[in-house]
Design a protein around this motif. Structure first.
Motif, PDB file in Angstrom:
ATOM      1  N   GLY A  37       0.822  -1.201   0.000  1.00 34.31           N
ATOM      2  CA  GLY A  37       0.000   0.000   0.000  1.00 34.31           C
ATOM      3  C   GLY A  37       0.855   1.249   0.000  1.00 34.31           C
ATOM      4  O   GLY A  37       2.089   1.194  -0.010  1.00 34.31           O
ATOM      5  N   SER A  38       0.188   2.401   0.044  1.00 29.97           N
ATOM      6  CA  SER A  38       0.923   3.665   0.050  1.00 29.97           C
ATOM      7  C   SER A  38       1.129   4.205   1.461  1.00 29.97           C
ATOM      8  O   SER A  38       1.997   5.038   1.683  1.00 29.97           O
ATOM      9  CB  SER A  38       0.184   4.697  -0.809  1.00 29.97           C
ATOM     10  OG  SER A  38      -1.147   4.825  -0.369  1.00 29.97           O
ATOM     11  N   ASP A  39       0.333   3.729   2.434  1.00 30.24           N
ATOM     12  CA  ASP A  39       0.462   4.156   3.821  1.00 30.24           C
ATOM     13  C   ASP A  39       1.196   3.088   4.625  1.00 30.24           C
ATOM     14  O   ASP A  39       1.192   1.914   4.255  1.00 30.24           O
ATOM     15  CB  ASP A  39      -0.926   4.380   4.439  1.00 30.24           C
ATOM     16  CG  ASP A  39      -1.679   5.505   3.755  1.00 30.24           C
ATOM     17  OD1 ASP A  39      -1.024   6.482   3.339  1.00 30.24           O
ATOM     18  OD2 ASP A  39      -2.916   5.397   3.633  1.00 30.24           O
ATOM     19  N   VAL A  56       9.972  -7.104   4.622  1.00 32.74           N
ATOM     20  CA  VAL A  56      10.764  -7.196   3.400  1.00 32.74           C
ATOM     21  C   VAL A  56      10.656  -5.858   2.691  1.00 32.74           C
ATOM     22  O   VAL A  56       9.551  -5.383   2.411  1.00 32.74           O
ATOM     23  CB  VAL A  56      10.241  -8.338   2.492  1.00 32.74           C
ATOM     24  CG1 VAL A  56      10.951  -8.326   1.152  1.00 32.74           C
ATOM     25  CG2 VAL A  56      10.378  -9.687   3.173  1.00 32.74           C
ATOM     26  N   GLN A  57      11.783  -5.251   2.423  1.00 28.20           N
ATOM     27  CA  GLN A  57      11.800  -3.963   1.724  1.00 28.20           C
ATOM     28  C   GLN A  57      11.767  -4.214   0.215  1.00 28.20           C
ATOM     29  O   GLN A  57      12.598  -4.959  -0.305  1.00 28.20           O
ATOM     30  CB  GLN A  57      13.053  -3.172   2.091  1.00 28.20           C
ATOM     31  CG  GLN A  57      13.136  -2.812   3.554  1.00 28.20           C
ATOM     32  CD  GLN A  57      12.017  -1.892   3.997  1.00 28.20           C
ATOM     33  OE1 GLN A  57      11.603  -0.995   3.267  1.00 28.20           O
ATOM     34  NE2 GLN A  57      11.523  -2.107   5.208  1.00 28.20           N
ATOM     35  N   LEU A  58      10.816  -3.606  -0.453  1.00 25.55           N
ATOM     36  CA  LEU A  58      10.700  -3.759  -1.902  1.00 25.55           C
ATOM     37  C   LEU A  58      11.553  -2.707  -2.595  1.00 25.55           C
ATOM     38  O   LEU A  58      11.697  -1.584  -2.106  1.00 25.55           O
ATOM     39  CB  LEU A  58       9.239  -3.615  -2.330  1.00 25.55           C
ATOM     40  CG  LEU A  58       8.264  -4.611  -1.710  1.00 25.55           C
ATOM     41  CD1 LEU A  58       6.855  -4.325  -2.195  1.00 25.55           C
ATOM     42  CD2 LEU A  58       8.668  -6.039  -2.015  1.00 25.55           C
ATOM     43  N   ASN A  59      12.098  -3.065  -3.738  1.00 29.14           N
ATOM     44  CA  ASN A  59      12.909  -2.142  -4.518  1.00 29.14           C
ATOM     45  C   ASN A  59      12.029  -0.989  -5.004  1.00 29.14           C
ATOM     46  O   ASN A  59      11.101  -1.202  -5.795  1.00 29.14           O
ATOM     47  CB  ASN A  59      13.523  -2.884  -5.705  1.00 29.14           C
ATOM     48  CG  ASN A  59      14.458  -2.036  -6.524  1.00 29.14           C
ATOM     49  OD1 ASN A  59      14.396  -0.814  -6.503  1.00 29.14           O
ATOM     50  ND2 ASN A  59      15.333  -2.681  -7.261  1.00 29.14           N
ATOM     51  N   PRO A  60      12.298   0.240  -4.545  1.00 28.44           N
ATOM     52  CA  PRO A  60      11.430   1.364  -4.911  1.00 28.44           C
ATOM     53  C   PRO A  60      11.505   1.760  -6.382  1.00 28.44           C
ATOM     54  O   PRO A  60      10.647   2.484  -6.875  1.00 28.44           O
ATOM     55  CB  PRO A  60      11.924   2.507  -4.010  1.00 28.44           C
ATOM     56  CG  PRO A  60      13.322   2.146  -3.689  1.00 28.44           C
ATOM     57  CD  PRO A  60      13.395   0.642  -3.686  1.00 28.44           C
ATOM     58  N   ARG A  61      12.506   1.274  -7.099  1.00 27.35           N
ATOM     59  CA  ARG A  61      12.639   1.618  -8.520  1.00 27.35           C
ATOM     60  C   ARG A  61      11.899   0.638  -9.423  1.00 27.35           C
ATOM     61  O   ARG A  61      11.893   0.802 -10.634  1.00 27.35           O
ATOM     62  CB  ARG A  61      14.113   1.668  -8.902  1.00 27.35           C
ATOM     63  CG  ARG A  61      14.789   2.893  -8.299  1.00 27.35           C
ATOM     64  CD  ARG A  61      16.215   2.967  -8.673  1.00 27.35           C
ATOM     65  NE  ARG A  61      16.950   2.564  -7.480  1.00 27.35           N
ATOM     66  CZ  ARG A  61      18.207   2.210  -7.438  1.00 27.35           C
ATOM     67  NH1 ARG A  61      18.915   2.207  -8.529  1.00 27.35           N
ATOM     68  NH2 ARG A  61      18.778   1.881  -6.323  1.00 27.35           N
ATOM     69  N   ASP A  66       6.111  -6.523  -9.335  1.00 27.03           N
ATOM     70  CA  ASP A  66       7.344  -7.179  -9.782  1.00 27.03           C
ATOM     71  C   ASP A  66       8.328  -7.329  -8.622  1.00 27.03           C
ATOM     72  O   ASP A  66       8.943  -8.382  -8.448  1.00 27.03           O
ATOM     73  CB  ASP A  66       8.001  -6.400 -10.922  1.00 27.03           C
ATOM     74  CG  ASP A  66       7.227  -6.492 -12.220  1.00 27.03           C
ATOM     75  OD1 ASP A  66       6.463  -7.472 -12.410  1.00 27.03           O
ATOM     76  OD2 ASP A  66       7.376  -5.579 -13.065  1.00 27.03           O
ATOM     77  N   ALA A  67       8.479  -6.272  -7.828  1.00 27.52           N
ATOM     78  CA  ALA A  67       9.390  -6.324  -6.677  1.00 27.52           C
ATOM     79  C   ALA A  67       8.904  -7.347  -5.661  1.00 27.52           C
ATOM     80  O   ALA A  67       9.703  -8.094  -5.085  1.00 27.52           O
ATOM     81  CB  ALA A  67       9.506  -4.945  -6.042  1.00 27.52           C
TER      82      ALA A  67
END
Length: 116
Positions: A37-39, A56-61, A66-67
């Motif tokens: 989500g965005s929040d 788990v941190q998703l790749n912001p790029r 997909d991430a």
């Protein structure tokens, strides 16, 4: 092996987190969650309790889905848990569906839950 939850601050995201905690406890494995989500996801610590868990941190790029799907492979996930909400066929056509992509493209079983 671990359980990965597609979390968010929505009612569906909270339902997915609760179901993910239950599945991780039943399987005796670590719980992972990724915020789709965005929040920020609220009250994760309270929901998880003593269960080994981490975000788990998703790749912001990358595209979020997909991430997320890359994380399924990278984290050696055995089950994905995600919340679903009812959308009209037109809504799905116009906006797409993260859930649909995860259901179709994940290489592991996906448990889809609805909010009460």
């Amino acid at each position: 092996m671990s359980v990965l939850v597609a979390a968010s601050s929505s009612a569906e995201g909270r339902a997915a987190l609760a179901a993910g905690v239950t599945e991780a406890q039943l399987r005796g494995t670590e719980l992972l969650w990724a915020n789709l989500g965005s929040d920020p996801v609220p009250d994760v610590t309270a929901a998880v309790g003593d269960l080994p868990a981490r975000e788990v941190q998703l790749n912001p790029r990358m595209d979020k889905v997909d991430a997320f799907l890359d994380s399924v492979v990278a984290e050696d996930v055995s089950l994905v848990v995600m919340g679903l909400r009812h959308r009209s066929p037109v809504g799905k056509l116009l906006l797409g569906s993260m859930a649909q992509r995860v259901l179709l493209e994940a290489e592991v079983p996906v448990l889809a839950v609805k909010a009460r």
